[in-house]
Scaffold this motif. Structure first.
Motif, mmCIF file in Angstrom:
data_model
loop_
_atom_site.group_PDB
_atom_site.id
_atom_site.type_symbol
_atom_site.label_atom_id
_atom_site.label_comp_id
_atom_site.label_asym_id
_atom_site.label_seq_id
_atom_site.Cartn_x
_atom_site.Cartn_y
_atom_site.Cartn_z
ATOM 1 N N LEU A 4 0.861 -1.180 0.000
ATOM 2 C CA LEU A 4 0.000 0.000 0.000
ATOM 3 C C LEU A 4 0.899 1.231 0.000
ATOM 4 O O LEU A 4 1.708 1.416 0.912
ATOM 5 C CB LEU A 4 -0.881 -0.010 1.248
ATOM 6 N N ALA A 5 0.794 2.029 -1.052
ATOM 7 C CA ALA A 5 1.678 3.191 -1.149
ATOM 8 C C ALA A 5 1.024 4.287 -1.980
ATOM 9 O O ALA A 5 0.206 4.014 -2.869
ATOM 10 C CB ALA A 5 3.009 2.792 -1.780
ATOM 11 N N PHE A 6 1.387 5.504 -1.695
ATOM 12 C CA PHE A 6 0.855 6.670 -2.395
ATOM 13 C C PHE A 6 1.991 7.634 -2.712
ATOM 14 O O PHE A 6 2.908 7.791 -1.911
ATOM 15 C CB PHE A 6 -0.195 7.381 -1.525
ATOM 16 N N PHE A 7 1.895 8.264 -3.897
ATOM 17 C CA PHE A 7 2.966 9.148 -4.341
ATOM 18 C C PHE A 7 2.420 10.428 -4.955
ATOM 19 O O PHE A 7 1.326 10.435 -5.525
ATOM 20 C CB PHE A 7 3.840 8.442 -5.390
ATOM 21 N N ARG A 8 3.213 11.487 -4.883
ATOM 22 C CA ARG A 8 2.894 12.747 -5.559
ATOM 23 C C ARG A 8 4.116 13.177 -6.359
ATOM 24 O O ARG A 8 5.254 12.927 -5.967
ATOM 25 C CB ARG A 8 2.530 13.834 -4.546
ATOM 26 N N CYS A 9 3.861 13.809 -7.508
ATOM 27 C CA CYS A 9 4.945 14.438 -8.257
ATOM 28 C C CYS A 9 4.646 15.932 -8.255
ATOM 29 O O CYS A 9 3.640 16.375 -8.803
ATOM 30 C CB CYS A 9 5.019 13.921 -9.699
ATOM 31 N N ASP A 10 5.524 16.697 -7.655
ATOM 32 C CA ASP A 10 5.302 18.132 -7.552
ATOM 33 C C ASP A 10 5.638 18.864 -8.843
ATOM 34 O O ASP A 10 5.234 19.998 -9.043
ATOM 35 C CB ASP A 10 6.115 18.711 -6.393
ATOM 36 N N LEU A 15 -0.628 12.408 -9.228
ATOM 37 C CA LEU A 15 -0.752 11.547 -8.056
ATOM 38 C C LEU A 15 -0.945 10.118 -8.513
ATOM 39 O O LEU A 15 -1.563 9.880 -9.550
ATOM 40 C CB LEU A 15 -1.972 11.945 -7.228
ATOM 41 N N GLU A 16 -0.419 9.194 -7.783
ATOM 42 C CA GLU A 16 -0.819 7.812 -7.983
ATOM 43 C C GLU A 16 -0.627 7.028 -6.703
ATOM 44 O O GLU A 16 0.158 7.390 -5.839
ATOM 45 C CB GLU A 16 -0.099 7.168 -9.168
ATOM 46 N N GLY A 17 -1.412 5.980 -6.593
ATOM 47 C CA GLY A 17 -1.306 5.195 -5.380
ATOM 48 C C GLY A 17 -2.389 4.154 -5.268
ATOM 49 O O GLY A 17 -3.289 4.071 -6.094
ATOM 50 N N GLY A 18 -2.252 3.360 -4.244
ATOM 51 C CA GLY A 18 -3.185 2.277 -3.999
ATOM 52 C C GLY A 18 -2.411 1.067 -3.528
ATOM 53 O O GLY A 18 -1.362 1.198 -2.909
ATOM 54 N N ILE A 19 -2.934 -0.093 -3.894
ATOM 55 C CA ILE A 19 -2.254 -1.323 -3.506
ATOM 56 C C ILE A 19 -1.521 -1.870 -4.721
ATOM 57 O O ILE A 19 -2.138 -2.426 -5.637
ATOM 58 C CB ILE A 19 -3.241 -2.368 -2.943
ATOM 59 N N TYR A 20 -0.208 -1.675 -4.752
ATOM 60 C CA TYR A 20 0.613 -2.151 -5.857
ATOM 61 C C TYR A 20 0.722 -3.672 -5.787
ATOM 62 O O TYR A 20 0.963 -4.236 -4.729
ATOM 63 C CB TYR A 20 2.004 -1.509 -5.798
ATOM 64 N N GLY A 21 0.485 -4.304 -6.926
ATOM 65 C CA GLY A 21 0.576 -5.755 -6.981
ATOM 66 C C GLY A 21 -0.784 -6.432 -6.875
ATOM 67 O O GLY A 21 -0.922 -7.601 -7.199
ATOM 68 N N LYS A 22 -1.783 -5.680 -6.457
ATOM 69 C CA LYS A 22 -3.093 -6.288 -6.261
ATOM 70 C C LYS A 22 -4.217 -5.359 -6.718
ATOM 71 O O LYS A 22 -5.214 -5.792 -7.272
ATOM 72 C CB LYS A 22 -3.254 -6.619 -4.774
ATOM 73 N N GLY A 23 -4.038 -4.075 -6.483
ATOM 74 C CA GLY A 23 -5.102 -3.124 -6.776
ATOM 75 C C GLY A 23 -6.022 -2.999 -5.583
ATOM 76 O O GLY A 23 -5.925 -3.795 -4.656
ATOM 77 N N PRO A 24 -6.900 -2.015 -5.582
ATOM 78 C CA PRO A 24 -7.052 -1.016 -6.641
ATOM 79 C C PRO A 24 -5.910 0.013 -6.660
ATOM 80 O O PRO A 24 -5.263 0.238 -5.649
ATOM 81 C CB PRO A 24 -8.372 -0.341 -6.273
ATOM 82 N N HIS A 38 9.065 12.463 -13.881
ATOM 83 C CA HIS A 38 8.481 12.469 -12.535
ATOM 84 C C HIS A 38 9.517 12.335 -11.422
ATOM 85 O O HIS A 38 10.464 11.582 -11.522
ATOM 86 C CB HIS A 38 7.479 11.323 -12.385
ATOM 87 N N LYS A 39 9.239 13.105 -10.417
ATOM 88 C CA LYS A 39 10.021 13.005 -9.199
ATOM 89 C C LYS A 39 9.040 12.638 -8.100
ATOM 90 O O LYS A 39 8.432 13.510 -7.477
ATOM 91 C CB LYS A 39 10.680 14.365 -8.935
ATOM 92 N N TRP A 40 8.816 11.343 -7.925
ATOM 93 C CA TRP A 40 7.782 10.869 -7.015
ATOM 94 C C TRP A 40 8.226 10.990 -5.564
ATOM 95 O O TRP A 40 9.316 10.586 -5.209
ATOM 96 C CB TRP A 40 7.410 9.422 -7.312
ATOM 97 N N THR A 41 7.343 11.542 -4.777
ATOM 98 C CA THR A 41 7.552 11.616 -3.336
ATOM 99 C C THR A 41 6.502 10.751 -2.674
ATOM 100 O O THR A 41 5.320 10.854 -3.001
ATOM 101 C CB THR A 41 7.374 13.073 -2.833
ATOM 102 N N ARG A 42 6.920 9.928 -1.785
ATOM 103 C CA ARG A 42 5.957 9.074 -1.102
ATOM 104 C C ARG A 42 5.171 9.889 -0.078
ATOM 105 O O ARG A 42 5.761 10.643 0.700
ATOM 106 C CB ARG A 42 6.665 7.917 -0.421
ATOM 107 N N ILE A 43 3.872 9.747 -0.115
ATOM 108 C CA ILE A 43 3.019 10.486 0.818
ATOM 109 C C ILE A 43 2.074 9.509 1.522
ATOM 110 O O ILE A 43 1.986 8.338 1.142
ATOM 111 C CB ILE A 43 2.191 11.577 0.093
ATOM 112 N N GLY A 44 1.362 10.008 2.492
ATOM 113 C CA GLY A 44 0.407 9.182 3.212
ATOM 114 C C GLY A 44 -0.933 9.138 2.508
ATOM 115 O O GLY A 44 -1.222 9.936 1.613
ATOM 116 N N TRP A 55 -6.488 18.896 -6.304
ATOM 117 C CA TRP A 55 -5.901 19.050 -7.647
ATOM 118 C C TRP A 55 -6.817 18.537 -8.741
ATOM 119 O O TRP A 55 -6.801 19.021 -9.865
ATOM 120 C CB TRP A 55 -4.552 18.299 -7.726
ATOM 121 N N TYR A 56 -7.606 17.491 -8.453
ATOM 122 C CA TYR A 56 -8.389 16.831 -9.498
ATOM 123 C C TYR A 56 -9.886 16.802 -9.215
ATOM 124 O O TYR A 56 -10.633 16.145 -9.931
ATOM 125 C CB TYR A 56 -7.860 15.409 -9.729
ATOM 126 N N ALA A 57 -10.282 17.487 -8.157
ATOM 127 C CA ALA A 57 -11.699 17.545 -7.796
ATOM 128 C C ALA A 57 -12.329 16.156 -7.707
ATOM 129 O O ALA A 57 -13.463 15.946 -8.132
ATOM 130 C CB ALA A 57 -12.472 18.431 -8.781
#
Ligand SMILES: [Zn+2]
Length: 72
Positions: A4-10, A15-24, A38-44, A55-57
């Motif tokens: 389970l991981a979430f990332f942002r690129c400033d 943004l992208e995130g979720g459960i890598y390897g399984k989804g969603p 992209h310069k991905w930063t891991r976020i909560g 950012w995306y409503a």
């Protein structure tokens, strides 16, 4: 690997995130994302949810239970 991981690129405000390897997984990529090195930063999860709305409503209340804060 399932993680389970979430990332942002400033650089392009993607943004992208979720459960890598399984989804969603959710990809919220800006129009600039295609050209971005992209310069991905891991976020909560909380920050991901907040930025998705900002950012995306994204209306998370219309998403599947996972995105509304429920874990399975
Ligand atoms: Zn980027």
């Amino acid at each position: 690997m399932i993680e389970l991981a979430f990332f942002r690129c400033d650089l392009c405000k993607s943004l992208e995130g979720g459960i890598y390897g399984k989804g969603p997984l959710k990809y919220l990529h800006s129009p600039q994302a295609g050209q971005c090195r992209h310069k991905w930063t891991r976020i909560g999860r909380e920050e991901f949810t907040q930025l998705g709305a900002e950012w995306y409503a994204v209306d998370w209340s219309h998403e599947m239970p996972f995105w509304r804060g429920y874990t399975e």
